[in-house]
Design a protein around this motif. Sequence first.
Motif, PDB file in Angstrom:
ATOM      1  N   THR A  54      49.059  31.757  39.072  1.00 14.60           N
ATOM      2  CA  THR A  54      48.463  32.956  38.687  1.00 14.60           C
ATOM      3  C   THR A  54      47.158  32.581  39.332  1.00 14.60           C
ATOM      4  O   THR A  54      46.327  31.369  38.866  1.00 14.60           O
ATOM      5  CB  THR A  54      48.343  33.283  37.229  1.00 14.60           C
ATOM      6  OG1 THR A  54      49.566  33.684  36.925  1.00 14.60           O
ATOM      7  CG2 THR A  54      47.491  34.517  37.113  1.00 14.60           C
ATOM      8  N   LEU A  55      46.225  33.331  40.302  1.00 13.15           N
ATOM      9  CA  LEU A  55      44.900  32.945  40.749  1.00 13.15           C
ATOM     10  C   LEU A  55      44.139  33.834  40.393  1.00 13.15           C
ATOM     11  O   LEU A  55      44.338  35.058  40.255  1.00 13.15           O
ATOM     12  CB  LEU A  55      45.024  32.885  42.385  1.00 13.15           C
ATOM     13  CG  LEU A  55      46.216  32.056  43.161  1.00 13.15           C
ATOM     14  CD1 LEU A  55      46.117  32.145  44.400  1.00 13.15           C
ATOM     15  CD2 LEU A  55      46.162  30.600  42.593  1.00 13.15           C
ATOM     16  N   SER A  56      42.942  33.504  39.997  1.00 14.82           N
ATOM     17  CA  SER A  56      41.733  34.390  39.637  1.00 14.82           C
ATOM     18  C   SER A  56      40.395  33.775  40.091  1.00 14.82           C
ATOM     19  O   SER A  56      40.468  32.715  40.726  1.00 14.82           O
ATOM     20  CB  SER A  56      41.615  34.734  38.135  1.00 14.82           C
ATOM     21  OG  SER A  56      41.444  33.303  37.378  1.00 14.82           O
ATOM     22  N   GLY A  57      39.357  34.384  39.724  1.00 15.20           N
ATOM     23  CA  GLY A  57      37.899  33.959  40.300  1.00 15.20           C
ATOM     24  C   GLY A  57      37.602  34.664  41.377  1.00 15.20           C
ATOM     25  O   GLY A  57      38.041  35.791  41.765  1.00 15.20           O
ATOM     26  N   GLU A  58      36.223  34.565  41.929  1.00 15.22           N
ATOM     27  CA  GLU A  58      35.444  35.154  42.834  1.00 15.22           C
ATOM     28  C   GLU A  58      35.901  34.908  44.186  1.00 15.22           C
ATOM     29  O   GLU A  58      35.643  35.547  45.158  1.00 15.22           O
ATOM     30  CB  GLU A  58      34.118  34.741  42.512  1.00 15.22           C
ATOM     31  CG  GLU A  58      33.428  35.406  41.505  1.00 15.22           C
ATOM     32  CD  GLU A  58      32.037  35.200  41.053  1.00 15.22           C
ATOM     33  OE1 GLU A  58      31.379  34.718  42.175  1.00 15.22           O
ATOM     34  OE2 GLU A  58      31.422  35.303  40.059  1.00 15.22           O
ATOM     35  N   LEU A  59      36.419  33.892  44.492  1.00 17.49           N
ATOM     36  CA  LEU A  59      37.120  33.552  45.920  1.00 17.49           C
ATOM     37  C   LEU A  59      38.501  32.903  45.557  1.00 17.49           C
ATOM     38  O   LEU A  59      38.873  32.069  44.847  1.00 17.49           O
ATOM     39  CB  LEU A  59      36.269  32.284  46.575  1.00 17.49           C
ATOM     40  CG  LEU A  59      36.796  31.639  47.575  1.00 17.49           C
ATOM     41  CD1 LEU A  59      36.998  32.735  48.896  1.00 17.49           C
ATOM     42  CD2 LEU A  59      36.232  30.309  48.139  1.00 17.49           C
ATOM     43  N   ILE A  60      39.482  33.584  46.182  1.00 17.43           N
ATOM     44  CA  ILE A  60      40.688  33.520  45.936  1.00 17.43           C
ATOM     45  C   ILE A  60      41.354  33.128  47.599  1.00 17.43           C
ATOM     46  O   ILE A  60      41.430  34.153  48.480  1.00 17.43           O
ATOM     47  CB  ILE A  60      41.751  34.589  45.426  1.00 17.43           C
ATOM     48  CG1 ILE A  60      41.435  34.749  43.875  1.00 17.43           C
ATOM     49  CG2 ILE A  60      43.133  34.494  45.482  1.00 17.43           C
ATOM     50  CD1 ILE A  60      41.942  35.965  43.286  1.00 17.43           C
ATOM     51  N   GLU A  61      42.273  32.115  47.722  1.00 18.39           N
ATOM     52  CA  GLU A  61      42.501  31.730  49.127  1.00 18.39           C
ATOM     53  C   GLU A  61      44.305  31.862  49.299  1.00 18.39           C
ATOM     54  O   GLU A  61      44.707  31.119  47.969  1.00 18.39           O
ATOM     55  CB  GLU A  61      42.079  30.025  49.293  1.00 18.39           C
ATOM     56  CG  GLU A  61      40.484  29.927  49.045  1.00 18.39           C
ATOM     57  CD  GLU A  61      39.991  28.992  50.022  1.00 18.39           C
ATOM     58  OE1 GLU A  61      40.450  28.968  51.355  1.00 18.39           O
ATOM     59  OE2 GLU A  61      39.010  28.228  49.609  1.00 18.39           O
ATOM     60  N   LEU A  62      44.485  32.417  50.076  1.00 23.64           N
ATOM     61  CA  LEU A  62      45.887  32.548  50.183  1.00 23.64           C
ATOM     62  C   LEU A  62      46.267  32.263  51.528  1.00 23.64           C
ATOM     63  O   LEU A  62      45.776  32.558  52.594  1.00 23.64           O
ATOM     64  CB  LEU A  62      46.335  34.218  50.235  1.00 23.64           C
ATOM     65  CG  LEU A  62      45.818  34.844  48.810  1.00 23.64           C
ATOM     66  CD1 LEU A  62      46.096  36.489  48.842  1.00 23.64           C
ATOM     67  CD2 LEU A  62      46.659  34.244  47.866  1.00 23.64           C
ATOM     68  N   THR A  63      47.393  31.447  51.669  1.00 21.51           N
ATOM     69  CA  THR A  63      47.840  30.994  52.872  1.00 21.51           C
ATOM     70  C   THR A  63      49.349  31.408  53.431  1.00 21.51           C
ATOM     71  O   THR A  63      50.157  31.339  52.641  1.00 21.51           O
ATOM     72  CB  THR A  63      47.783  29.177  53.128  1.00 21.51           C
ATOM     73  OG1 THR A  63      46.569  28.827  52.973  1.00 21.51           O
ATOM     74  CG2 THR A  63      48.459  28.862  54.205  1.00 21.51           C
ATOM     75  N   VAL A  64      49.450  32.288  54.601  1.00 23.18           N
ATOM     76  CA  VAL A  64      50.562  32.634  54.974  1.00 23.18           C
ATOM     77  C   VAL A  64      51.003  31.509  55.886  1.00 23.18           C
ATOM     78  O   VAL A  64      50.520  31.183  57.042  1.00 23.18           O
ATOM     79  CB  VAL A  64      50.250  33.984  55.701  1.00 23.18           C
ATOM     80  CG1 VAL A  64      51.508  34.630  56.205  1.00 23.18           C
ATOM     81  CG2 VAL A  64      49.502  35.123  54.794  1.00 23.18           C
ATOM     82  N   ASP A  65      52.362  31.388  55.715  1.00 26.48           N
ATOM     83  CA  ASP A  65      53.194  30.367  56.291  1.00 26.48           C
ATOM     84  C   ASP A  65      54.516  30.722  56.373  1.00 26.48           C
ATOM     85  O   ASP A  65      54.970  31.897  55.767  1.00 26.48           O
ATOM     86  CB  ASP A  65      52.985  29.053  55.730  1.00 26.48           C
ATOM     87  CG  ASP A  65      53.130  27.940  56.827  1.00 26.48           C
ATOM     88  OD1 ASP A  65      53.835  28.085  57.810  1.00 26.48           O
ATOM     89  OD2 ASP A  65      52.383  26.688  56.602  1.00 26.48           O
ATOM     90  N   ARG A  91      44.985  37.690  39.637  1.00 24.65           N
ATOM     91  CA  ARG A  91      44.515  38.337  38.361  1.00 24.65           C
ATOM     92  C   ARG A  91      43.102  38.559  38.497  1.00 24.65           C
ATOM     93  O   ARG A  91      42.232  37.515  38.791  1.00 24.65           O
ATOM     94  CB  ARG A  91      44.956  37.723  37.055  1.00 24.65           C
ATOM     95  CG  ARG A  91      44.759  38.235  36.022  1.00 24.65           C
ATOM     96  CD  ARG A  91      45.626  38.210  34.886  1.00 24.65           C
ATOM     97  NE  ARG A  91      45.717  39.143  34.069  1.00 24.65           N
ATOM     98  CZ  ARG A  91      46.852  39.617  33.243  1.00 24.65           C
ATOM     99  NH1 ARG A  91      48.042  39.039  33.354  1.00 24.65           N
ATOM    100  NH2 ARG A  91      46.722  40.691  32.428  1.00 24.65           N
ATOM    101  N   LEU A  92      42.683  39.987  38.448  1.00 17.56           N
ATOM    102  CA  LEU A  92      41.230  40.179  38.567  1.00 17.56           C
ATOM    103  C   LEU A  92      40.989  40.839  37.401  1.00 17.56           C
ATOM    104  O   LEU A  92      41.530  41.309  36.560  1.00 17.56           O
ATOM    105  CB  LEU A  92      41.132  41.103  39.862  1.00 17.56           C
ATOM    106  CG  LEU A  92      41.693  40.468  41.206  1.00 17.56           C
ATOM    107  CD1 LEU A  92      41.527  41.329  42.414  1.00 17.56           C
ATOM    108  CD2 LEU A  92      40.883  39.376  41.516  1.00 17.56           C
TER     109      LEU A  92
END
Length: 601
Positions: A54-65, A91-92
């Motif tokens: 689960t990712l949250s925060g002001e910068l969320i990094e997503l890598t498509v592979d 989660r925002l």
Amino acid sequence: MTARIETVDRRTMMSGLAGAGLGLAWTDRAWAMTGDAAHGAHAGGNAMGTPAATLSGELIELTVDSAPVMVGGRRGHAITVNGTTPGPLIRLREGQQVCLRVHNRLDEDTSIHWHGLLVPFQFDGVPGISYPGIAPGQTFDHVFTVRQAGTYWYHGHSNMQEAMGLFGPIVIDPAGGREAEPHDREHTILLHDWSDVHPHVMLKRLKQQGGFYNRQQQTLAGLLAGRDQPLRERLDWGRMRMDPTDIADVTGSTYTYCINGHDSAANWTGLYAPGERVRLRVINAAAMTNFNVRVPGLPMRVVAADGQDVVPVETDEFQIGIAETLDVIVQPGGGQGAEPQAFAIVAEAIDRSGQCRATLAPVSAPGLVAPIPPRRARPILTMRDMGMGGMDMTGMDMASGTLDLSAPAAPMAHAHHGGMKMRDKSLAPPGMRLGPGVATIAAAPVDRLADRPTGLEDVDHRVLTYADLKARVPRPQAPPTRSLDVHLTANMERYMWSFDGVKLSENPAPLAFRAGERVRVTLVNDTMMPHPIHLHGHFFDLVSGAGEAAPRKHTINVLPGGKASFDLTADAVGDWAFHCHMLLHMHAGMFRVVTVREAAA
């Protein structure tokens, strides 16, 4: 600033939330983790079904592979986000600023659309409309202020990568920290379909034979056993060159149906404590499957649709169209000394060619497995699904009348409609382009928002309809200043799909709106298949008789041969996608651009 992965334990999280004065319920920290995985027994290593962060925060990094996967005993190739499919839960919080940074590690262009989120159009994630897309090796930042709360999701919008695994859930907590409907625990329930067959191969096969994946057609044995239509009805449908079992284009013959990346055998498990109110955030992230959802033995209290709070309504089953979200609350019982009980969460394809079972298990016995219910008999379409719901059918001679426009015009001598010629192309509305891509026109479509959805017409328990939904907070409804009809058109046999007879590849003019204008849009389904229609960048108000309590949605599943109306305030300047969310229908042409522009000075 970097993305934060939620790894705090329950005690720390609850203590912190209490200290902040936020009455949030406990949420599983690895949303796609099974109960067994939560206790260290997960074995696997494939991208599909691997516990997702689960990712949250002001910068969320997503890598498509990409990565190889095995699901249901079938090996395949998946598009992944941060190494998994489904991708991580984002989660925002309503009101926060966020940068969603997408890195493309594929050898082809990619994109991500933030489904249902109100964002500036240049960050909407649709190549050719919002931006060019993200080239191999490149990165794109989507920066915006979060303007809403609720349950949403994200998915690819390039080269049908969505069908190959590029999708994941989004949950946005309200700014005040409290949900309108309280709960003690929540689980994200992301439904999807998976095949080792590439979607481009699927499309080619369906172009060659429209019923390629339909293994549930009527048979002589079914006729003799009384399971299928009577002989006269079957002959009538045959004369019309229509198949009453043509309910889903791609079926369980090739699909494995999954919940949170797990098929029935893998058995995703969410936990509950007896008496808790458990919120299930149900998302249909499938490429081509509308699902019927039920929890046998537990009533469901529907509290939100497409992320928007609704007046709670109890039901036993609902159909969720592709791209829709529904939040429900269940309350498994059992007190001290009671026998622990596991409940099945059942997602069944609407043609009943397959299903997936997940489990709600008590915290005292997390290894309990709910039974897999037997599949129900496949449904059969009716004359109402042919767009004849508003006609007097008395004495109709089906041998001489049909909606098939690919045949020469012939009068329907026995239809009580003033000599209407059902094959006469004068039935087509002004502006519709007629040609080989329009094989049928609904002669008398009716509003079907209050109808039980396809395949659930005759079940002996409560079924949710759109007419049951009412906004929790009523809003004044400005009257529309104009109306617009959009026909959903097809030649199902040749697998051609369009709006108003025009495919996107034929470069139709955009549907144009003036900024701020209020328009009543009526979707008329001239096909015999439900279509989940999604408008980017906006919510609209369903015209369901609820007045100021009209429910707000971003996706509406229009039943076969029927129609549905919504009132739209065009309040987001820019260019927006408007399409059927059945991926192969969209790719084949059921897609238009909506443009919203400020009025000329």
